[in-house]
Design an enzyme around this catalytic site. Structure first.
Site, PDB file in Angstrom:
ATOM      1  N   GLU A 249       4.417   5.202   7.810  1.00  0.00           N
ATOM      2  CA  GLU A 249       3.110   4.650   8.135  1.00  0.00           C
ATOM      3  C   GLU A 249       3.184   3.141   8.052  1.00  0.00           C
ATOM      4  O   GLU A 249       3.746   2.605   7.099  1.00  0.00           O
ATOM      5  CB  GLU A 249       2.032   5.090   7.139  1.00  0.00           C
ATOM      6  CG  GLU A 249       1.633   6.534   7.177  1.00  0.00           C
ATOM      7  CD  GLU A 249       0.510   6.843   6.182  1.00  0.00           C
ATOM      8  OE1 GLU A 249      -0.367   7.640   6.535  1.00  0.00           O
ATOM      9  OE2 GLU A 249       0.526   6.280   5.064  1.00  0.00           O
ATOM     10  N   ILE A 250       2.669   2.465   9.048  1.00  0.00           N
ATOM     11  CA  ILE A 250       2.370   1.044   8.941  1.00  0.00           C
ATOM     12  C   ILE A 250       0.867   0.963   9.153  1.00  0.00           C
ATOM     13  O   ILE A 250       0.372   1.291  10.236  1.00  0.00           O
ATOM     14  CB  ILE A 250       3.124   0.204   9.981  1.00  0.00           C
ATOM     15  CG1 ILE A 250       4.631   0.448   9.879  1.00  0.00           C
ATOM     16  CG2 ILE A 250       2.805  -1.277   9.796  1.00  0.00           C
ATOM     17  CD1 ILE A 250       5.440  -0.261  10.944  1.00  0.00           C
TER      18      ILE A 250
END
Length: 350
Positions: A249-250
């Site tokens: 996840e960013i």
């Protein structure tokens, strides 16, 4: 695709950081700061145990070699137990940015006292009999609940806005000569992913009913440009089971810290599904991003070659060449039968 203007690491063009960018700008041998083209208020984040030190070192080394040696963002490591001196030493020596180690509070990690443990144990035993992955694991449920509702509340993450979640024993296969954090900041993106797939229905049997109950009670939180068609084929009557593979996840923690998500998580948590079933942070985050952020604020990082076994995303064609990737594009999970990428492409008009 990332525009060419985002490619590049350290440079001499500008010393102006994004407002609120984290301090700790790298310095030259003479002590003077190295000018950065642009920098975001962001950190790399890993949840790990002392026993996972070898796998953690592997992931940090991979991330540093392919991305962070050029940008030197800080790292935050969290554990439900104090980190060992060995873990700290082995990780710190290969990290190019500042490194922070923290312990998770018991309140945020362990099963709440109000959960009916007899009921929860019975469900775990059923899942073991049915060979559900992690079906009998209480610690896995603790982790899913923590990642869903608490990691962004930890004191070590309070000064940051963006994070990149990195798991132990993952692989980054391509050079990343652009800054995903800056891209997200400048393009109003909230959530970034590389892999999307279907969840196991058995682990989330009542999750969608809880989601729809919440949305009925709080329609004001749903974004006008929501991505319900990614989540459902029938306008929300049933769940497609599609999710973003959240071990990559960013994301912008302003979403998780928002009034909408706080109310959403608290409502889900009150239903007990993290323990009475096996709700994961992947469906919880994916549903929230699709509903509360909207489809235009979710981004597929096709340039980033990534694997968390058994699933891999490998860039294709010119992106593979530009990134000097070592993965095999033929093995990429993007359009595998268990992938939801075609569904995502449709709602993006591709």
């Amino acid at each position: 695709m990332i525009p060419s203007s985002y490619y590049g690491g350290f440079g001499e063009e500008s010393e102006a950081d994004i407002p609120g960018a984290h301090e700790g700008v790298p310095v030259q041998a003479n002590g003077s700061p190295i000018a950065l083209r642009r920098r975001a208020n962001a950190t790399l984040f890993m949840l790990a145990r002392n026993s996972e030190v070898d796998d953690a070192v592997h992931s940090v080394r991979s991330m540093e070699d392919r991305f962070n040696r050029k940008y030197r963002y800080p790292w935050v490591f969290l554990n439900e137990q104090p980190f060992s001196d060995e873990f700290k030493r082995r990780v710190s020596i290969i990290a190019s940015g500042p490194v922070h180690f923290g312990k998770i509070s018991d309140e945020h990690w362990y099963q709440p006292s109000w959960i009916n443990e007899t009921k929860a144990q019975e469900e775990r035993e059923k899942m073991v009999e049915e060979n559900v992955p992690y079906g009998g694991s209480l610690s896995y449920r603790n982790m899913c609940r923590f990642n869903s509702g608490f990691f962004f509340r930890h004191p070590l993450l309070q000064d940051f806005r963006y994070y990149w979640r990195v798991e132990p024993n993952v692989h980054f296969y391509c050079d990343m000569n652009f800054d995903p954090f800056v891209f997200m900041h400048e393009n109003n993106k909230t959530y970034g992913f590389t892999i999307t797939l279907y969840e196991s229905q058995r682990t989330i049997e009542s999750l969608w009913s809880a989601v729809t109950d919440f949305v009925i009670q709080h329609p004001e939180y749903v974004a006008k440009n929501h991505a319900m068609t990614f989540l459902s084929d029938n306008n929300g009557d049933t769940y497609s089971l599609c999710l973003f593979y959240s071990n990559f996840e960013i994301a912008d923690m302003d979403l998780w810290r928002s009034e909408a998500y706080t109310a959403f998580f608290d409502y889900l948590d009150s239903r007990g599904g993290f323990y009475y079933e096996r709700w994961g942070d992947a469906p919880v985050h994916s549903i929230a991003a699709a509903l509360f952020a909207g489809k235009d604020r979710i981004h597929f990082f096709r340039e980033i070659g990534y694997e968390h076994s058994p699933y891999m995303h490998c860039p294709a064609e010119d992106l593979w060449t530009r990134g000097r990737c070592t993965c095999d594009p033929a093995r990429s999970f993007d359009y595998h039968g268990f992938s939801c990428m075609r569904r995502w492409d449709r709602i993006q008009g591709r």
